[in-house]
Scaffold this motif. Structure first.
Motif, PDB file in Angstrom:
ATOM      1  N   LEU A 171       0.827  -1.206   0.000  1.00 56.05           N
ATOM      2  CA  LEU A 171       0.000   0.000   0.000  1.00 56.05           C
ATOM      3  C   LEU A 171       0.860   1.255   0.000  1.00 56.05           C
ATOM      4  N   ARG A 172       2.016   1.217   0.678  1.00 53.37           N
ATOM      5  CA  ARG A 172       2.920   2.372   0.631  1.00 53.37           C
ATOM      6  C   ARG A 172       3.445   2.581  -0.792  1.00 53.37           C
ATOM      7  N   ARG A 173       3.798   1.496  -1.467  1.00 52.69           N
ATOM      8  CA  ARG A 173       4.249   1.600  -2.858  1.00 52.69           C
ATOM      9  C   ARG A 173       3.131   2.119  -3.754  1.00 52.69           C
ATOM     10  N   LEU A 174       1.907   1.642  -3.508  1.00 54.60           N
ATOM     11  CA  LEU A 174       0.765   2.088  -4.293  1.00 54.60           C
ATOM     12  C   LEU A 174       0.525   3.577  -4.099  1.00 54.60           C
ATOM     13  N   THR A 175       0.578   4.043  -2.859  1.00 54.22           N
ATOM     14  CA  THR A 175       0.380   5.465  -2.583  1.00 54.22           C
ATOM     15  C   THR A 175       1.450   6.306  -3.267  1.00 54.22           C
ATOM     16  N   ALA A 176       2.698   5.833  -3.216  1.00 57.11           N
ATOM     17  CA  ALA A 176       3.793   6.574  -3.850  1.00 57.11           C
ATOM     18  C   ALA A 176       3.594   6.648  -5.359  1.00 57.11           C
ATOM     19  N   ALA A 177       3.168   5.549  -5.983  1.00 55.32           N
ATOM     20  CA  ALA A 177       2.947   5.547  -7.432  1.00 55.32           C
ATOM     21  C   ALA A 177       1.780   6.447  -7.808  1.00 55.32           C
ATOM     22  N   ALA A 178       0.709   6.406  -7.038  1.00 57.43           N
ATOM     23  CA  ALA A 178      -0.449   7.257  -7.324  1.00 57.43           C
ATOM     24  C   ALA A 178      -0.087   8.734  -7.163  1.00 57.43           C
ATOM     25  N   ASP A 179       0.666   9.054  -6.122  1.00 58.39           N
ATOM     26  CA  ASP A 179       1.086  10.443  -5.913  1.00 58.39           C
ATOM     27  C   ASP A 179       1.999  10.911  -7.044  1.00 58.39           C
ATOM     28  N   ASP A 180       2.881  10.013  -7.481  1.00 57.29           N
ATOM     29  CA  ASP A 180       3.790  10.366  -8.576  1.00 57.29           C
ATOM     30  C   ASP A 180       3.016  10.652  -9.850  1.00 57.29           C
ATOM     31  N   LEU A 181       2.001   9.828 -10.152  1.00 53.47           N
ATOM     32  CA  LEU A 181       1.177  10.073 -11.334  1.00 53.47           C
ATOM     33  C   LEU A 181       0.449  11.405 -11.214  1.00 53.47           C
ATOM     34  N   HIS A 182      -0.080  11.687 -10.035  1.00 53.01           N
ATOM     35  CA  HIS A 182      -0.785  12.964  -9.841  1.00 53.01           C
ATOM     36  C   HIS A 182       0.161  14.136 -10.082  1.00 53.01           C
ATOM     37  N   ASP A 183       1.371  14.065  -9.539  1.00 57.07           N
ATOM     38  CA  ASP A 183       2.343  15.138  -9.735  1.00 57.07           C
ATOM     39  C   ASP A 183       2.707  15.281 -11.210  1.00 57.07           C
ATOM     40  N   TYR A 184       2.846  14.139 -11.898  1.00 56.55           N
ATOM     41  CA  TYR A 184       3.183  14.158 -13.317  1.00 56.55           C
ATOM     42  C   TYR A 184       2.082  14.848 -14.128  1.00 56.55           C
ATOM     43  N   LEU A 185       0.835  14.558 -13.795  1.00 62.77           N
ATOM     44  CA  LEU A 185      -0.288  15.104 -14.560  1.00 62.77           C
ATOM     45  C   LEU A 185      -0.546  16.583 -14.248  1.00 62.77           C
ATOM     46  N   ALA A 186      -0.258  16.996 -13.036  1.00 62.53           N
ATOM     47  CA  ALA A 186      -0.634  18.347 -12.612  1.00 62.53           C
ATOM     48  C   ALA A 186       0.520  19.340 -12.614  1.00 62.53           C
ATOM     49  N   GLY A 187       1.746  18.857 -12.612  1.00 58.25           N
ATOM     50  CA  GLY A 187       2.886  19.755 -12.440  1.00 58.25           C
ATOM     51  C   GLY A 187       3.200  20.576 -13.681  1.00 58.25           C
ATOM     52  N   ARG A 188       3.938  21.658 -13.464  1.00 54.91           N
ATOM     53  CA  ARG A 188       4.413  22.495 -14.560  1.00 54.91           C
ATOM     54  C   ARG A 188       5.600  21.804 -15.229  1.00 54.91           C
ATOM     55  N   ARG A 189       5.559  21.810 -16.559  1.00 51.84           N
ATOM     56  CA  ARG A 189       6.641  21.179 -17.299  1.00 51.84           C
ATOM     57  C   ARG A 189       7.197  22.174 -18.315  1.00 51.84           C
ATOM     58  N   TRP A 190       7.982  21.706 -19.243  1.00 53.54           N
ATOM     59  CA  TRP A 190       8.666  22.612 -20.178  1.00 53.54           C
ATOM     60  C   TRP A 190       7.712  23.596 -20.843  1.00 53.54           C
ATOM     61  N   TYR A 191       6.587  23.116 -21.327  1.00 53.43           N
ATOM     62  CA  TYR A 191       5.650  23.974 -22.072  1.00 53.43           C
ATOM     63  C   TYR A 191       5.103  25.085 -21.191  1.00 53.43           C
ATOM     64  N   GLN A 192       4.872  24.773 -19.930  1.00 50.00           N
ATOM     65  CA  GLN A 192       4.280  25.760 -19.022  1.00 50.00           C
ATOM     66  C   GLN A 192       5.281  26.840 -18.621  1.00 50.00           C
ATOM     67  N   THR A 193       6.572  26.619 -18.844  1.00 54.11           N
ATOM     68  CA  THR A 193       7.578  27.634 -18.513  1.00 54.11           C
ATOM     69  C   THR A 193       7.860  28.566 -19.677  1.00 54.11           C
ATOM     70  N   ALA A 194       7.340  28.263 -20.857  1.00 51.62           N
ATOM     71  CA  ALA A 194       7.553  29.108 -22.035  1.00 51.62           C
ATOM     72  C   ALA A 194       6.518  30.239 -22.045  1.00 51.62           C
ATOM     73  N   PRO A 195       6.800  31.342 -22.770  1.00 50.27           N
ATOM     74  CA  PRO A 195       5.826  32.448 -22.864  1.00 50.27           C
ATOM     75  C   PRO A 195       4.514  31.967 -23.484  1.00 50.27           C
ATOM     76  N   GLN A 196       3.460  31.910 -22.700  1.00 54.76           N
ATOM     77  CA  GLN A 196       2.207  31.296 -23.150  1.00 54.76           C
ATOM     78  C   GLN A 196       1.547  32.069 -24.285  1.00 54.76           C
ATOM     79  N   ALA A 197       1.782  33.383 -24.355  1.00 51.98           N
ATOM     80  CA  ALA A 197       1.159  34.165 -25.429  1.00 51.98           C
ATOM     81  C   ALA A 197       1.642  33.715 -26.803  1.00 51.98           C
ATOM     82  N   GLU A 198       2.813  33.073 -26.847  1.00 51.58           N
ATOM     83  CA  GLU A 198       3.376  32.649 -28.119  1.00 51.58           C
ATOM     84  C   GLU A 198       2.916  31.251 -28.526  1.00 51.58           C
ATOM     85  N   LEU A 199       2.283  30.519 -27.617  1.00 46.82           N
ATOM     86  CA  LEU A 199       2.034  29.100 -27.840  1.00 46.82           C
ATOM     87  C   LEU A 199       0.549  28.829 -28.037  1.00 46.82           C
ATOM     88  N   PRO A 200       0.221  27.785 -28.814  1.00 44.43           N
ATOM     89  CA  PRO A 200      -1.194  27.433 -28.993  1.00 44.43           C
ATOM     90  C   PRO A 200      -1.816  26.910 -27.706  1.00 44.43           C
TER      91      PRO A 200
END
Length: 878
Positions: free
Chosen positions: A76-105
């Motif tokens: 269950l600890r491993r499961l919680t860690a994997a679920a949290d990691d997926l949540h962070d992956y889906l919600a976190g800021r990545r390369w695209y979010q650090t670029a000037p958004q006005a320039e991007l689709p």
């Protein structure tokens, strides 16, 4: 007794295990080792039987085992860690979010007829689909807001086996979407969402929309197996690349037109931003442009031409084929029957639809509708998939821009890449993690930071060589297992299979060759001199062994004969322990094959390999490439990390003689350079020069071949400019641009270059001039009803070849001086600096000019001097 229907009865997950369902339904598990390890821990033996498919695993695991896991704190600890990691992956800021958004689709819709995400979702046939899958995965890793769009094939692509005689046999398993990592897109009331397209005679082709979650990217797959459809329509999405012309046309109409409607439905139901950019991966989805024109001419209120300009501005087209025969083409009348008042796009003149795909250039077929031609006409931005392929594409499609040299055709290049987290073996990843850290290794694989890759140079020789031996040993075990299964399918008994335990050797130089089997990839080039190949395989001191895999198209008997020739050679008892053919090549096999090979062989007919990404995947695992200089290898090859197979180029050479010469060059390389380097060991048993080539492969090629690099290029060079162009084209502006183009086209026959002269003081004497001199050009032109603001008059200069063709051209705009003369002609003037030595020449041309044109060749209109007008074709300089 045979069941008339099958389905899976799934156990209900205990509450503590509910996150397993979310982890299984998001295909990020296919490239995330920790999540795969978690599912393997659920039931290790069942995991193997399910082929590493979490959805099947959860459908088969016993309720007792689930109860046990629900009380296992460590799990269950491993499961919680994997679920949290997926949540962070889906919600976190990545390369695209650090670029000037006005320039991007705000979002990009990516259409492809096939997607290779994982073996658990078999919706691909070869490189095009694997590339599309890697594109979505890299977009997810980078945070690019993308929506994938494809078709759900109930039989997928075929499964391959061999007869006793080595002939390819095809099988089409039935796929139940409920047993795949998919979910139906549903309306607010819970009913399945549907899209439909109109067919002749009042019929309709309806489709469900299934959704796969590829990390952060939704993938929408249209499925025509809808009860309300007639039997013929239900079978439209039966199999990939199957059926006759009308079947293929309906598939491509559903993909393009139905796909846009599916995107609109998805965005309406989920609140996802509407795409500003539409990217069609090959011409199969080209009809998406027609659906967007329909939207704009309906509720958008635009005329057809204005809508066309808007659609072009926001569309990107990628071509993958280097030969016309690889493009889908349909009979003109077949296409006409499916559009207009009795089909799709009612109210739109069918001739306008047909004009988008007709081959109107001199070498074209007048009655064929070409999907790539339509793709290019509906997209303002287009690209090939390697530098060489871009050049080939510009030459192949030059007829669409008459008068322009191929190098000016508006098709750029974005070289393909591969998704490293999918294709890099866990053992390779762990070695990198030990050297530079797990987080940094993941970033290096996803984003391509070359500073991270340079740390590979510090890994000790022994560690690299030990890793290569481990991977080779794993491949040998996998090959023996698959070989045994294949021979059993071919009808062999247990008593015949003892030799398989000695097939391949984990200490022998191992060469891989795996791909589709069209004739141009030359599966059997290695068999050209069978005696010489046998000598290489059985060399007493420096033997080689070869693992071969590949599928021929079901309708390609010549390809099947190539497979049979290879299989029969590999069946020979003298060499069958050194060369094997593995049937049913797919992602699961590839993920074992690439890491375990020492050399990856590629010998297509140059330049018919558009890119060829299998060698990239091998390189990321420390495998060296031995290849014809074609596709990506032509672009990035260096002797430090591989070998180039010499080619016998030239149209004059007989094809049999060409194959003979190139096969001889391949044998020479293997015998004199490749094998000796592998077996040349130091006192500790390490081939230092070989290991250094492996290291150079990883350090130098690693950052280049990544899909992350590729997707960033698409964003910066294609998606962002397309989004900016789309935003500029308001309905008013689009209408104005369309009217301007119509006016220019109507007036263009009267546009001429009437007179060209050079000023007397600086004119060259006796056909030669000094370096640094300047010619004063005076050009008189007739513009008809056009104004100077509608055109640009240019001087084009550069070195000239023996036929007076200008090469390495430079263009300079000339300036109008004063108003029109009594005959309505206008004078343009400007200097021409003679800035290079050798044979030098110039010409003058007139092009349409408008601030919203993205390329000089956009309209395909050009006016140049006639032979009587031109003063000189070339100027000799000292």
């Amino acid at each position: 007794m045979k069941a008339i229907r099958r389905f899976t009865v799934r156990p209900v997950l205990p509450e503590p295990l509910r996150p397993l369902s979310d982890l299984a339904r998001n295909l990020r598990w296919s490239w995330h080792p920790e999540t795969r390890d978690l599912f393997q821990a659920v039931a290790p033996e069942e995991w193997q039987r399910c082929g590493g498919d979490p959805v099947r695993l959860l459908g088969n695991v016993s309720a007792e085992r689930l109860t046990e896991l629900a009380e296992d704190r460590r799990f269950l600890r491993r499961l919680t860690a994997a679920a949290d990691d997926l949540h962070d992956y889906l919600a976190g800021r990545r390369w695209y979010q650090t670029a000037p958004q006005a320039e991007l689709p705000a979002a990009i819709a990516y259409f492809s007829p096939e997607f290779g995400i994982t073996a658990a979702l078999p919706q691909y046939s070869g490189g095009l689909g694997i590339l599309a899958g890697d594109h979505l995965k890299a977009a997810s890793d980078l945070g690019v807001p993308m929506i994938g769009v494809g078709l759900l094939y109930r039989h997928g692509y075929f499964r391959q086996s061999l007869s006793r005689e080595g002939w390819q046999q095809e099988h089409y398993p039935v796929l139940d979407p409920n047993e795949l990592p998919l979910e139906l897109l549903r309306e607010g009331d819970g009913t399945p969402a549907q899209v439909a397209i109109a067919l002749p005679a009042g019929r309709r082709l309806r489709s469900y929309v299934w959704q796969a979650r590829v990390g952060r990217v939704p993938l929408l797959l249209l499925d025509s197996d809808v009860e309300e459809n007639a039997p013929g329509e239900r079978d439209v999405t039966d199999r990939l690349y199957g059926g006759g012309s009308e079947h293929r046309l309906l598939q491509e109409m559903l993909l393009g037109i139905g796909g846009v409607r599916a995107v609109r439905t998805y965005c309406r139901l989920t609140g996802h931003p509407e795409p500003e950019v539409f990217h069609t991966n090959e011409g199969h989805a080209g009809f998406l442009g027609l659906e967007r024109i329909r939207e704009l001419t309906g509720a958008g209120g635009l005329e057809f031409d204005g809508a066309l300009e808007t659609v072009r501005a926001g569309t990107v087209f990628t071509t993958h084929t280097p030969v016309p025969a690889g493009i889908d083409r349909f009979d003109r009348e077949l296409v006409a029957r499916h559009f207009g008042d009795d089909g799709e796009l009612p109210g739109v003149d069918v001739e306008r639809v047909l004009a988008l795909g007709m081959e109107t250039y001199p070498q074209g077929e007048p009655n064929l509708f070409n999907m790539a031609v339509m793709g290019l006409r509906l997209a303002q931005r287009a690209n090939g998939v390697s530098t060489l392929h871009g050049q080939v594409s510009r030459e192949m499609f030059a007829g669409l821009w008459p008068g322009f040299d191929p190098e000016e055709v508006p098709i750029i290049s974005v070289t393909n890449g591969v998704h490293a987290p999918t294709w890099v073996a866990p053992e390779v990843f762990r070695l990198g993690a030990r050297q530079i850290g797990a987080g940094r290794t993941e970033d290096a694989l996803s984003v391509g930071d070359s500073r991270r890759w340079s740390a590979v140079a510090e890994i000790p020789d022994a560690a690299v060589w030990d890793l290569r031996r481990v991977l080779r040993e794993q491949l040998v075990e996998e090959v023996r297992r698959r070989l045994r299964d294949s021979w059993r399918q071919r009808g062999a008994g247990a008593a015949e299979l003892g030799w398989i335990d000695g097939a391949l050797d984990p200490d022998v130089l191992t060469i891989g060759f795996a791909r589709r089997v069209p004739s141009y990839k030359r599966l059997t080039l290695m068999l050209r001199d069978r005696d010489r190949l046998m000598d290489l395989l059985l060399h007493p001191e420096r033997p080689i062994q070869i693992v071969v895999a590949g599928k021929a198209h079901p309708a390609d008997d010549s390809g099947k004969r190539l497979v049979q020739d290879l299989v029969r050679f590999a069946d020979d008892p003298r060499v069958r322990h050194r060369i094997v053919f593995l049937p049913d090549y797919g992602m699961a096999m590839a993920q074992k094959l690439y890491p375990g090979c020492d050399v990856w062989l590629n010998n297509p007919l140059r330049p018919l390999e558009a890119c060829g990404t299998s060698g990239m995947k091998a390189a990321l695992n420390g495998c060296l490439n031995l290849s014809v200089l074609d596709g990506w290898w032509d672009e990035w090859y260096e002797p430090d990390f591989g070998w180039s197979i010499p080619t016998a180029d030239g149209s004059a050479i007989d094809e049999h003689r060409r194959d003979e010469l190139e096969a001889g060059a391949l044998y020479d390389l293997l015998e004199a350079r490749v094998a000796p380097r592998f077996y040349d060991r130091d006192a500790t048993g390490i081939p230092q020069r070989w290991v250094e080539m492996v290291r150079q492969t990883l350090v130098t090629l690693g950052p280049k071949v990544l899909a992350g690099r590729m997707v960033r290029e698409y964003v910066e060079r294609l998606y962002a400019p397309a989004a900016r162009a789309q935003r500029v084209l308001t309905p008013e502006v689009a209408g104005e641009l369309a009217r301007w183009k119509a006016r220019v086209r109507a007036a263009w026959p009267q546009v001429t270059v009437d007179h060209v002269e050079t000023g007397v003081p600086t004119a060259p004497a006796n056909g030669s001039a000094e370096l640094g001199a300047t010619l004063a050009l005076r050009v008189r032109v007739a513009l008809g009803d056009l104004l100077p603001d509608d055109v640009e008059v240019q001087v084009v200069s550069g070195r000239v070849d023996e036929s007076d063709r200008i090469t390495d051209a430079t263009t300079i705009a000339l300036k109008p001086t004063g108003g029109p003369d009594l005959e309505g002609r206008r004078l343009y003037e400007g200097p021409l600096a003679l800035d290079r030595t050798g044979s030098f020449g110039y010409t003058v041309r007139i092009l349409p000019a408008h601030p919203l044109l993205t390329h000089p060749a956009d309209l395909g209109l050009l006016a140049v001097p006639s032979e009587s007008t031109s003063e000189a074709a070339g100027v000799l300089m000292r």
